[in-house]
Design a protein around this motif. Sequence first.
Motif, PDB file in Angstrom:
ATOM      1  N   THR A  11       0.820  -1.231   0.000  1.00 13.93           N
ATOM      2  CA  THR A  11       0.000   0.000   0.000  1.00 13.93           C
ATOM      3  C   THR A  11       0.852   1.278   0.000  1.00 13.93           C
ATOM      4  N   SER A  12       2.143   1.166  -0.319  1.00 10.10           N
ATOM      5  CA  SER A  12       2.986   2.382  -0.306  1.00 10.10           C
ATOM      6  C   SER A  12       2.664   3.308  -1.470  1.00 10.10           C
ATOM      7  N   THR A  13       2.402   2.737  -2.650  1.00 12.73           N
ATOM      8  CA  THR A  13       2.149   3.558  -3.848  1.00 12.73           C
ATOM      9  C   THR A  13       1.094   2.860  -4.709  1.00 12.73           C
ATOM     10  N   GLY A  14       0.692   3.516  -5.796  1.00 13.44           N
ATOM     11  CA  GLY A  14      -0.099   2.885  -6.850  1.00 13.44           C
ATOM     12  C   GLY A  14      -1.487   2.438  -6.431  1.00 13.44           C
ATOM     13  N   PHE A  15      -1.921   1.312  -7.009  1.00 14.10           N
ATOM     14  CA  PHE A  15      -3.271   0.787  -6.739  1.00 14.10           C
ATOM     15  C   PHE A  15      -3.489   0.570  -5.242  1.00 14.10           C
ATOM     16  N   GLY A  16      -2.484   0.007  -4.580  1.00 15.69           N
ATOM     17  CA  GLY A  16      -2.618  -0.322  -3.162  1.00 15.69           C
ATOM     18  C   GLY A  16      -2.863   0.928  -2.341  1.00 15.69           C
ATOM     19  N   ALA A  35       2.857  -2.833   4.147  1.00 19.42           N
ATOM     20  CA  ALA A  35       3.912  -2.347   3.247  1.00 19.42           C
ATOM     21  C   ALA A  35       5.252  -2.838   3.773  1.00 19.42           C
ATOM     22  N   ARG A  36       6.237  -2.845   2.870  1.00 20.41           N
ATOM     23  CA  ARG A  36       7.571  -3.233   3.326  1.00 20.41           C
ATOM     24  C   ARG A  36       8.105  -2.218   4.334  1.00 20.41           C
ATOM     25  N   HIS A  37       7.724  -0.960   4.157  1.00 22.53           N
ATOM     26  CA  HIS A  37       8.202   0.113   5.046  1.00 22.53           C
ATOM     27  C   HIS A  37       6.997   0.940   5.479  1.00 22.53           C
ATOM     28  N   LEU A  57       5.113  -5.666   6.020  1.00 23.39           N
ATOM     29  CA  LEU A  57       4.930  -6.945   5.327  1.00 23.39           C
ATOM     30  C   LEU A  57       5.627  -6.958   3.978  1.00 23.39           C
ATOM     31  N   ASP A  58       6.659  -7.807   3.908  1.00 23.38           N
ATOM     32  CA  ASP A  58       7.280  -8.153   2.632  1.00 23.38           C
ATOM     33  C   ASP A  58       6.672  -9.504   2.260  1.00 23.38           C
ATOM     34  N   VAL A  59       5.993  -9.583   1.131  1.00 26.92           N
ATOM     35  CA  VAL A  59       5.246 -10.810   0.819  1.00 26.92           C
ATOM     36  C   VAL A  59       6.151 -12.007   0.493  1.00 26.92           C
ATOM     37  N   ASN A  84      -4.432  -9.079  -2.835  1.00 29.73           N
ATOM     38  CA  ASN A  84      -3.051  -9.389  -3.199  1.00 29.73           C
ATOM     39  C   ASN A  84      -2.647  -8.446  -4.327  1.00 29.73           C
ATOM     40  N   ASN A  85      -2.101  -7.313  -3.912  1.00 27.35           N
ATOM     41  CA  ASN A  85      -1.787  -6.241  -4.868  1.00 27.35           C
ATOM     42  C   ASN A  85      -0.286  -6.135  -5.142  1.00 27.35           C
ATOM     43  N   ALA A  86       0.554  -6.423  -4.151  1.00 20.66           N
ATOM     44  CA  ALA A  86       2.004  -6.214  -4.296  1.00 20.66           C
ATOM     45  C   ALA A  86       2.525  -6.911  -5.543  1.00 20.66           C
ATOM     46  N   PHE A 149       8.533 -12.862 -18.934  1.00 19.02           N
ATOM     47  CA  PHE A 149       8.510 -13.440 -17.583  1.00 19.02           C
ATOM     48  C   PHE A 149       7.449 -12.785 -16.702  1.00 19.02           C
ATOM     49  N   TYR A 150       7.198 -11.500 -16.940  1.00 21.91           N
ATOM     50  CA  TYR A 150       6.073 -10.858 -16.225  1.00 21.91           C
ATOM     51  C   TYR A 150       4.777 -11.560 -16.625  1.00 21.91           C
ATOM     52  N   HIS A 151       4.613 -11.791 -17.944  1.00 22.95           N
ATOM     53  CA  HIS A 151       3.431 -12.541 -18.372  1.00 22.95           C
ATOM     54  C   HIS A 151       3.370 -13.888 -17.649  1.00 22.95           C
ATOM     55  N   GLY A 182      -2.473  -0.204 -18.859  1.00 26.00           N
ATOM     56  CA  GLY A 182      -1.521   0.713 -18.243  1.00 26.00           C
ATOM     57  C   GLY A 182      -2.188   1.721 -17.311  1.00 26.00           C
ATOM     58  N   PHE A 183      -1.771   1.745 -16.059  1.00 26.90           N
ATOM     59  CA  PHE A 183      -2.309   2.683 -15.071  1.00 26.90           C
ATOM     60  C   PHE A 183      -1.178   3.535 -14.508  1.00 26.90           C
ATOM     61  N   ARG A 184      -1.535   4.740 -14.109  1.00 24.51           N
ATOM     62  CA  ARG A 184      -0.549   5.711 -13.637  1.00 24.51           C
ATOM     63  C   ARG A 184      -0.122   5.397 -12.201  1.00 24.51           C
ATOM     64  N   THR A 185       0.787   4.480 -12.077  1.00 26.25           N
ATOM     65  CA  THR A 185       1.346   4.092 -10.771  1.00 26.25           C
ATOM     66  C   THR A 185       2.870   4.078 -10.933  1.00 26.25           C
ATOM     67  N   ASP A 186       3.571   3.480  -9.973  1.00 25.81           N
ATOM     68  CA  ASP A 186       5.036   3.397 -10.080  1.00 25.81           C
ATOM     69  C   ASP A 186       5.495   2.143 -10.824  1.00 25.81           C
ATOM     70  N   GLY A 189       7.738   2.444 -13.855  1.00 30.44           N
ATOM     71  CA  GLY A 189       8.926   3.203 -13.478  1.00 30.44           C
ATOM     72  C   GLY A 189       9.804   2.414 -12.518  1.00 30.44           C
ATOM     73  N   ARG A 190       9.777   2.783 -11.244  1.00 28.07           N
ATOM     74  CA  ARG A 190      10.725   2.186 -10.280  1.00 28.07           C
ATOM     75  C   ARG A 190      10.459   0.701 -10.008  1.00 28.07           C
ATOM     76  N   SER A 191       9.223   0.237 -10.223  1.00 27.17           N
ATOM     77  CA  SER A 191       8.911  -1.156  -9.882  1.00 27.17           C
ATOM     78  C   SER A 191       9.206  -2.148 -10.995  1.00 27.17           C
ATOM     79  N   SER A 192       9.750  -1.690 -12.120  1.00 30.57           N
ATOM     80  CA  SER A 192      10.091  -2.627 -13.212  1.00 30.57           C
ATOM     81  C   SER A 192      11.535  -2.421 -13.664  1.00 30.57           C
TER      82      SER A 192
END
Length: 281
Positions: A11-16, A35-37, A57-59, A84-86, A149-151, A182-186, A189-192
């Motif tokens: 839940t730090s950024t994006g959809f969560g 969240a991890r932090h 929580l780090d999943v 389960n969003n992470a 691999f994401y697929h 495509g949704f306007r989240t991180d 960017g930083r998550s890929s």
Amino acid sequence: MTTKTWLITGTSTGFGRELATLLAQKDGVNLVATARHTEQLAYLDQYDHGQIQKLTLDVTDRDQIQAAVKAATAKFSTIDVLVNNAGLGYFGTFEESDRDAVRYMFDVNVWGLVDMTRAVLPAMRQQKSGVIVNFSSIGGLFSFPTISFYHGTKYAVEGISESLAKEVGDLGIKIMLIEPSGFRTDWAGRSSQKKFPEIDDYAQFKDSIQWNVNTAHHENGDPQRAAEIIYDQVTNHTANLPLRLPLGQFATDTAIDKYRKTLKEFEALHDLSASADRPEA
Ligand SMILES: NC(=O)c1ccc[n+]([C@@H]2O[C@H](COP(=O)([O-])OP(=O)(O)OC[C@H]3O[C@@H](n4cnc5c(N)ncnc54)[C@H](OP(=O)(O)O)[C@@H]3O)[C@@H](O)[C@H]2O)c1
């Protein structure tokens, strides 16, 4: 109105974050924001009147998963909705993708979701109700080059979720797959991670990876609208929750087009396919 407890991963950024922000303002909702932090969850403080729990929580950490589910049920007695969003991404050609990095992506996108789900299922079975919202992607139905691999992770989420839905449906537990375009989240960017092709034969794919870099944070999808749709489906349409919910114009158009084309191909092959059985069957 009976109060429902929602637990969301990432839940730090994006959809969560958008879903947590929405739920934090709703009556009849207890929110377990993980969240991890957890210092990244200060945005929730303004809404907190005792109905919000923030948990580290780090999943990929099964001890943290057990501890989070225990802490959530200790505070709110139950978990009614697990989201389960992470998740993260990886861009690169199949041949050149870094093995350790894509294995880690499977750990987060697939095994994290699996372990979270297994941790909440016993309580949901006992109470004979529950909703599990699993973030897949339109990339769980339809494939592009440079993101194989994401697929793989999202097709795995699709298959696991569809099968699980058939195992737990009679126990009062619903599963809903979210399939955004495509949704306007991180995410892009930083998550890929991006690994640009070095093999000349794949040089043509540099541009498509670069396109994803350039368009990050300019996507059409609005995660706030997505959060509202998910909340509404889970809250007001529980009895008829769709197993698959594409989100975004591109996602719904692509899903419909893929299934139409696939249906035509299967129909054209029908007699040939059926002829592979033993004649007496
Ligand atoms: N945005 C899109 O276009 C799109 C499209 C289809 C599907 N999706 C899916 O939507 C989901 C949410 O992503 P997003 O778009 O909202 O991107 P995002 O803004 O980058 O959010 C990803 C979230 O996942 C968390 N996360 C990553 N690894 C984790 C781990 N090991 N344990 C716990 N949390 C972890 C991140 O936490 P940190 O802050 O600690 O990194 C962050 O909160 C993902 O499953 C993604 O695959 C996104």
